[in-house]
Design a protein around this motif. Structure first.
Motif, PDB file in Angstrom:
ATOM      1  N   LYS A 138       0.829  -1.206   0.000  1.00  0.00           N
ATOM      2  CA  LYS A 138       0.000   0.000   0.000  1.00  0.00           C
ATOM      3  C   LYS A 138       0.863   1.256   0.000  1.00  0.00           C
ATOM      4  O   LYS A 138       2.039   1.203   0.355  1.00  0.00           O
ATOM      5  CB  LYS A 138      -0.976  -0.023   1.184  1.00  0.00           C
ATOM      6  CG  LYS A 138      -0.323  -0.138   2.535  1.00  0.00           C
ATOM      7  CD  LYS A 138      -1.365  -0.171   3.653  1.00  0.00           C
ATOM      8  CE  LYS A 138      -0.668  -0.002   4.991  1.00  0.00           C
ATOM      9  NZ  LYS A 138      -1.592  -0.128   6.126  1.00  0.00           N
ATOM     10  N   PRO A 139       0.265   2.382  -0.424  1.00  0.00           N
ATOM     11  CA  PRO A 139       1.052   3.616  -0.572  1.00  0.00           C
ATOM     12  C   PRO A 139       1.614   4.111   0.765  1.00  0.00           C
ATOM     13  O   PRO A 139       1.030   3.843   1.826  1.00  0.00           O
ATOM     14  CB  PRO A 139       0.033   4.631  -1.116  1.00  0.00           C
ATOM     15  CG  PRO A 139      -1.134   3.838  -1.585  1.00  0.00           C
ATOM     16  CD  PRO A 139      -1.148   2.582  -0.784  1.00  0.00           C
ATOM     17  N   ASN A 140       2.714   4.830   0.692  1.00  0.00           N
ATOM     18  CA  ASN A 140       3.336   5.468   1.861  1.00  0.00           C
ATOM     19  C   ASN A 140       3.631   4.496   2.992  1.00  0.00           C
ATOM     20  O   ASN A 140       3.590   4.866   4.160  1.00  0.00           O
ATOM     21  CB  ASN A 140       2.456   6.609   2.387  1.00  0.00           C
ATOM     22  CG  ASN A 140       2.213   7.649   1.315  1.00  0.00           C
ATOM     23  OD1 ASN A 140       3.138   8.064   0.627  1.00  0.00           O
ATOM     24  ND2 ASN A 140       0.954   8.053   1.150  1.00  0.00           N
ATOM     25  N   SER A 141       3.893   3.252   2.643  1.00  0.00           N
ATOM     26  CA  SER A 141       4.126   2.251   3.680  1.00  0.00           C
ATOM     27  C   SER A 141       5.393   1.497   3.335  1.00  0.00           C
ATOM     28  O   SER A 141       5.353   0.403   2.783  1.00  0.00           O
ATOM     29  CB  SER A 141       2.904   1.323   3.707  1.00  0.00           C
ATOM     30  OG  SER A 141       3.121   0.247   4.549  1.00  0.00           O
ATOM     31  N   PRO A 142       6.562   2.090   3.649  1.00  0.00           N
ATOM     32  CA  PRO A 142       7.813   1.456   3.218  1.00  0.00           C
ATOM     33  C   PRO A 142       8.087   0.144   3.956  1.00  0.00           C
ATOM     34  O   PRO A 142       7.770   0.004   5.134  1.00  0.00           O
ATOM     35  CB  PRO A 142       8.878   2.493   3.556  1.00  0.00           C
ATOM     36  CG  PRO A 142       8.289   3.319   4.638  1.00  0.00           C
ATOM     37  CD  PRO A 142       6.802   3.331   4.417  1.00  0.00           C
TER      38      PRO A 142
END
Lengths: 304, 304
Positions: free
Chosen positions: A143-147
């Motif tokens: 998912k986005p922004n979830s390194p």
């Protein structure tokens, strides 16, 4: 090497005595030779006892990294065979020894795609292992922004057979190799398949190692057979010239090649992954000195 | 091919007009070009609108097999871009079409290591798929007298990127390929990594495909880029000479090679997995005609 070019001889009452008399140590592969999964192959126990009674040294050289040497010794005992820990040379031990002889820094960590055996051998050698079975249940979230975070102090990734392989481990190992400067990529071995159970072959370490080659576009250092890396440790213990050793295995591209690379005599047994058809196939370039159906043929052809 | 030997030119106000005027259709890769994970890359939407307003045909050619064409059209819409299903050529679609054009029998089944998109395309083509996400939670039991059963009517194994890769699937696919006579081994693609999320690259289908090569000792039929298999379907729809097409992608070994293999012009964008350093590295033999930072440069260099 001449041995690689001459077609293998079927082991028989005619040729076995010269082999037997010239050999001081028998090196056995385990999966497909001694056992299949957790089932002992018929006649192995009696044959090993008889070889010992004749003064032969016995060594067990396995590419299966799921267990440590200690754990393998326990497995032998549970199957009624008495084997000392230092008669066992597993690729899990080889991976730890590779780091040791190359002065891998103790403060660096090692990420493991593989079994408990590798973690245990790393610990015995004084290293900190991460991953292994513990990461087998981990899931990734795309998912986005979830390194996806990985430990920057990992200096080596060790890959062996892993029945709990997953995307989490592939990403973890890939990030370490691609992003941690100088990170080593070590493969215990590259066996395509192995007898993980008595009835069937299953994908071997070759599958997990290839997966990591696919994502990293790097080639690993291989410490198990057919690499002769383990032979130095074996020689340190036994002080026997390799020409007086006979490697007994079920795989041409690992066991027999290892034996030939090290200068040993070689005996292929057909109780594992190799059939006589494969051995005789014109595309096969690896010819052992001898072949036979199973380990107990040694006893039947020579014994009382 | 000459294009492969001449160093790529940076796209500029000097050279863009001749490219733009000679091209009737722009073929876009998606991951790293249109979006990263679920995040649209800046300026893409306006650029695509502007290209359409100038009468250019737009086609989307993606190696990512997680979605079907229908699912990709929905993804485009959710990101505010209007794209028709038949403007999308995904490797999931290519896998199903490969079976179709090769008259794969409808009564045979297809085992899938990969995402829902492959299963959906197989179904649309009239085939029965097994595996996929459903097998992602399955565990194997490595115990005696407990055979792992597989469907003997599986006639093809399709492997794509699979974030739910596990040992169950590797064993299932391996048994089909090794034991079902004539079973096909089809890879959607072999990308090493891809932008599965906006912030990071993750192991691509190349990792899962390599794992299967490792266990089966077989090489797959690749239907995605750089194979030009999909081009026939694209030509059927658009009737444009490939020399009047420009392939825009972020990967040298898939996108740019695909464009070159098909006789298209090629434009590398640096918004995905390839850096300028990689492009300029002496070890890189794939040179696109042009390169630029991102798709929106087309608009900025040429637009109003």
């Amino acid at each position: 090497m001449n041995t690689a070019k001459r077609a293998a001889q079927l082991l028989s009452t005619q040729n076995i005595r010269s082999l037997f008399e010239s050999v001081e140590a028998f090196l056995f592969d385990c999966d497909g030779v001694i056992w299949k999964g957790d089932k002992l192959i018929d006649g192995v126990s009696q044959t090993l006892d008889w070889l010992r009674s004749k003064g032969k040294k016995l060594v067990f050289v396995t590419n299966n990294s799921l267990k440590s040497r200690i754990q393998y010794a326990k497995k032998f005992h549970s199957l009624g065979i008495s084997v000392a820990e230092d008669e066992i040379f597993s690729s899990s031990f080889a991976a730890a020894m590779y780091l040791k002889v190359n002065n891998f820094p103790q403060e660096k960590k090692v990420y493991v795609i593989g079994g408990e055996g590798i973690l245990e051998e790393l610990q015995l050698a004084g290293y900190t292992g991460l991953g292994g079975p513990e990461d087998g249940e981990k899931r990734v979230e795309l998912k986005p922004n979830s390194p996806f975070e990985h430990d920057k102090s990992v200096g080596a990734v060790v890959v062996g057979i892993d029945p709990r392989i997953n995307y989490y481990k592939l990403q973890y190992g890939t990030l370490c190799i691609r992003e941690n400067p100088g990170c080593l990529f070590i493969a215990t071995n590259r066996d395509a398949v192995g007898h993980m159970t008595d009835l069937q072959e299953w994908p071997g370490a070759g599958s997990m190692v290839a997966a990591m080659c696919g994502s990293t576009e790097r080639e690993p250092i291989v410490v198990g057979k057919p690499s002769t890396f383990m032979m130095d440790f074996l020689l340190q213990k036994f002080h026997i010239n390799t020409s007086k050793m006979c490697m007994v295995g079920d795989r041409l591209d690992t066991d027999i090649l290892f034996g030939q690379n090290a200068g040993c005599k070689t005996l292929l047994v057909l109780s594992g992954v190799t059939t006589q058809t494969t051995l005789r196939d014109p595309s096969n370039s690896v010819q052992p000195d001898y072949y036979t159906s199973q380990v107990s043929d040694l006893l039947h052809l020579l014994g009382p």
